[in-house]
Design an enzyme around this catalytic site. Sequence first.
Site, mmCIF file in Angstrom:
data_model
loop_
_atom_site.group_PDB
_atom_site.id
_atom_site.type_symbol
_atom_site.label_atom_id
_atom_site.label_comp_id
_atom_site.label_asym_id
_atom_site.label_seq_id
_atom_site.Cartn_x
_atom_site.Cartn_y
_atom_site.Cartn_z
ATOM 1 N N SER A 1 -33.225 -87.745 3.504
ATOM 2 C CA SER A 1 -34.392 -87.834 4.383
ATOM 3 C C SER A 1 -34.054 -88.824 5.500
ATOM 4 O O SER A 1 -33.595 -89.927 5.226
ATOM 5 C CB SER A 1 -35.596 -88.351 3.591
ATOM 6 O OG SER A 1 -35.817 -87.536 2.459
ATOM 7 N N CYS B 1 -42.834 -89.255 -1.248
ATOM 8 C CA CYS B 1 -41.396 -89.048 -1.160
ATOM 9 C C CYS B 1 -40.684 -89.803 -2.275
ATOM 10 O O CYS B 1 -41.028 -90.946 -2.583
ATOM 11 C CB CYS B 1 -40.877 -89.514 0.204
ATOM 12 S SG CYS B 1 -39.100 -89.309 0.376
ATOM 13 N N ASP C 1 -41.802 -84.663 -0.255
ATOM 14 C CA ASP C 1 -40.370 -84.625 0.048
ATOM 15 C C ASP C 1 -39.728 -85.273 -1.175
ATOM 16 O O ASP C 1 -39.554 -86.482 -1.220
ATOM 17 C CB ASP C 1 -40.092 -85.434 1.324
ATOM 18 C CG ASP C 1 -38.601 -85.503 1.654
ATOM 19 O OD1 ASP C 1 -37.804 -84.819 0.993
ATOM 20 O OD2 ASP C 1 -38.240 -86.265 2.568
ATOM 21 N N TRP D 1 -37.107 -85.113 -4.872
ATOM 22 C CA TRP D 1 -35.861 -84.609 -5.459
ATOM 23 C C TRP D 1 -35.792 -85.049 -6.908
ATOM 24 O O TRP D 1 -36.534 -85.927 -7.330
ATOM 25 C CB TRP D 1 -34.659 -85.146 -4.673
ATOM 26 C CG TRP D 1 -34.654 -86.632 -4.535
ATOM 27 C CD1 TRP D 1 -34.192 -87.540 -5.440
ATOM 28 C CD2 TRP D 1 -35.147 -87.412 -3.427
ATOM 29 N NE1 TRP D 1 -34.349 -88.812 -4.968
ATOM 30 C CE2 TRP D 1 -34.935 -88.770 -3.736
ATOM 31 C CE3 TRP D 1 -35.730 -87.077 -2.197
ATOM 32 C CZ2 TRP D 1 -35.283 -89.808 -2.869
ATOM 33 C CZ3 TRP D 1 -36.076 -88.115 -1.339
ATOM 34 C CH2 TRP D 1 -35.863 -89.459 -1.683
#
Length: 616
Positions: free
Chosen positions: A396, A568, A613, A615
């Site tokens: 990012s 995020c 966002d 992961w």
Amino acid sequence: APVRDSSFIEKMKKTGRNIVVFYGSQTGTAEEFANRLSKDAHRYGLRGMAADPEEYDLSDLSRLSEIDKSLAVFCMATYGEGDPTDNAQDFYDWLQEADADLSGLRFAVFGLGNKTYEHFNAMGKYVDKRLEELGAQRIFELGLGDDDGNLEEDFITWREQFWPAVCEHFGVEATGEESSIRQYELVVHTDVNMNKVYTGEMGRLKSYENQKPPFDAKNPFLAQVTENRKLNEGGERHLMHLELDISNSKIRYESGDHVAVYPANDSSLVNQIGEILGTDLDTVMSLNNLDEESNKKHPFPCPTSYRTALTYYLDITNPPRTNVLYELAQYATDSGEQERLRKMASSAAEGKALYLSWVVEARRNILAILQDMPSLRPPIDHLCELLPRLQARYYSIASSSKVHPNSIHICAVTVEYETKTGRLNKGVATNWLKNKVPEQNGSSSLVPMYVRKSQFRLPFKPSTPVIMIGPGTGIAPFIGFIQERAWLKQQGKEVGETVLYYGCRREREDYLYREELARFQKEGVLTQLNVAFSRDQAEKVYVQHLLKKNKENVWKLVNEGMAHIYVCGDARNMARDVQNTFYEIVSEFGNMSQPQAVDYVKKLMTKGRYSLDVWS
């Protein structure tokens, strides 16, 4: 756009294929599975081809029935928040708009997803459902692979039931021929012009020497590293901030986008593979596809040296998949080792369990396998044919293009851990980036990169409040967001409340961007800075605890202020816990039942007011 070299139907007719396996792939796994399925077909007297949907016109699916015993298989990965992969975007758009009659089409779908994400396997599920709606006939049930569990095992389990269904449907049976046939032939170049040899470029030969925009995945830009500093003051981890110079590249980005970098493998791993296989790594060679009709002439750019292939083109650090073990087994001279390799690649429960413990959980990469199986010494060219491609890594972006138009910032943590076998495994990209030091005595550090657009965007109106939740390196895009809101404020725009929830382990150790955040707060751009230090007290404190503590304020911002929420970082625990906290807050202050609160938050997502966002 890629050249659509004709219809896949014409190609199948011309080359006598009856099974086409399309793949929607972002990191190469779905493509790999598609190749394995197309190779399998041969065992049943059928002929398959793997195909990238981006290269063909998929409206031709309605004509597949012109081919006898024809079947379309789709290996579809889901990317981001339930989105199609980049190469399947056009296919996805076509499916949504199509009113095609696919009644003659026989199909099957295997989806690749990850259960830690909200929209688990959304793309596989959609393709499976939509093809049926358009009249196509499903000949085997949808397979749902979970990369949070054991994706390889999910695939093998699906595939071992898929082929019998195909046999039954077409009235064919296995020919008994195993598919351990080489796909590529080795050509060694003894007398070669070194200007014709690839040295790590991704697409065009010499593209790193004479760079030409536009820059993308097949044509990355070589950015200079102008800054690389350690962010944390203590602790055993290494957190870093890098700045990449994109002047003169014509690359544009927005806050919230991702930067992709192409890393290189550790040279000591490469050398050890060369040593153990007794190979001169500087031999220049090509691997040429034996199937002349294939669109894929080589498994990676050729001609090149084994050293270049193992450094820039091949993934040598991830535990190999079972097909690699199966193909390599023939080279083990010890019958016990050969049997173990075959067993791990089999679909028997015992074999799957052995693969899971000995390869996956022990995190054995190809070098560790060669070290632990002394009789296994495959030819290096066959190994290079089998290993998957080394993939770009996404980060990012931690800067705003309004403030830094010529530079892209990355915030990352180096990955390093000890495996069950006592080996030290290091993350490819983060350890490679860690060693990229800015220009020293004339030699610059270059990083091949490109930008991938994302949906993670600041609100259109600067006056809209934002709530940003990003512990650890999840703070990256928010540094960009805050920079941008500071810039908007300087332009005289009315900027709404800017609220950050950040978390780290210990205040004195890994509080990232502490000075910058303090400055933004002092300037009045960052209106609230809430920081959770998880290990500074007896009980763990995380971002969701601080959200709960400020629940009235959070609800007011969301309900009255129409705030946008951004999350995020870690998908597995943090994003889920934060989402559950929002359900609680909405339910309490909006006087709603749990299902109503869930629905309220999902609606925020569809309206683009709750963005992720994340992961895993």
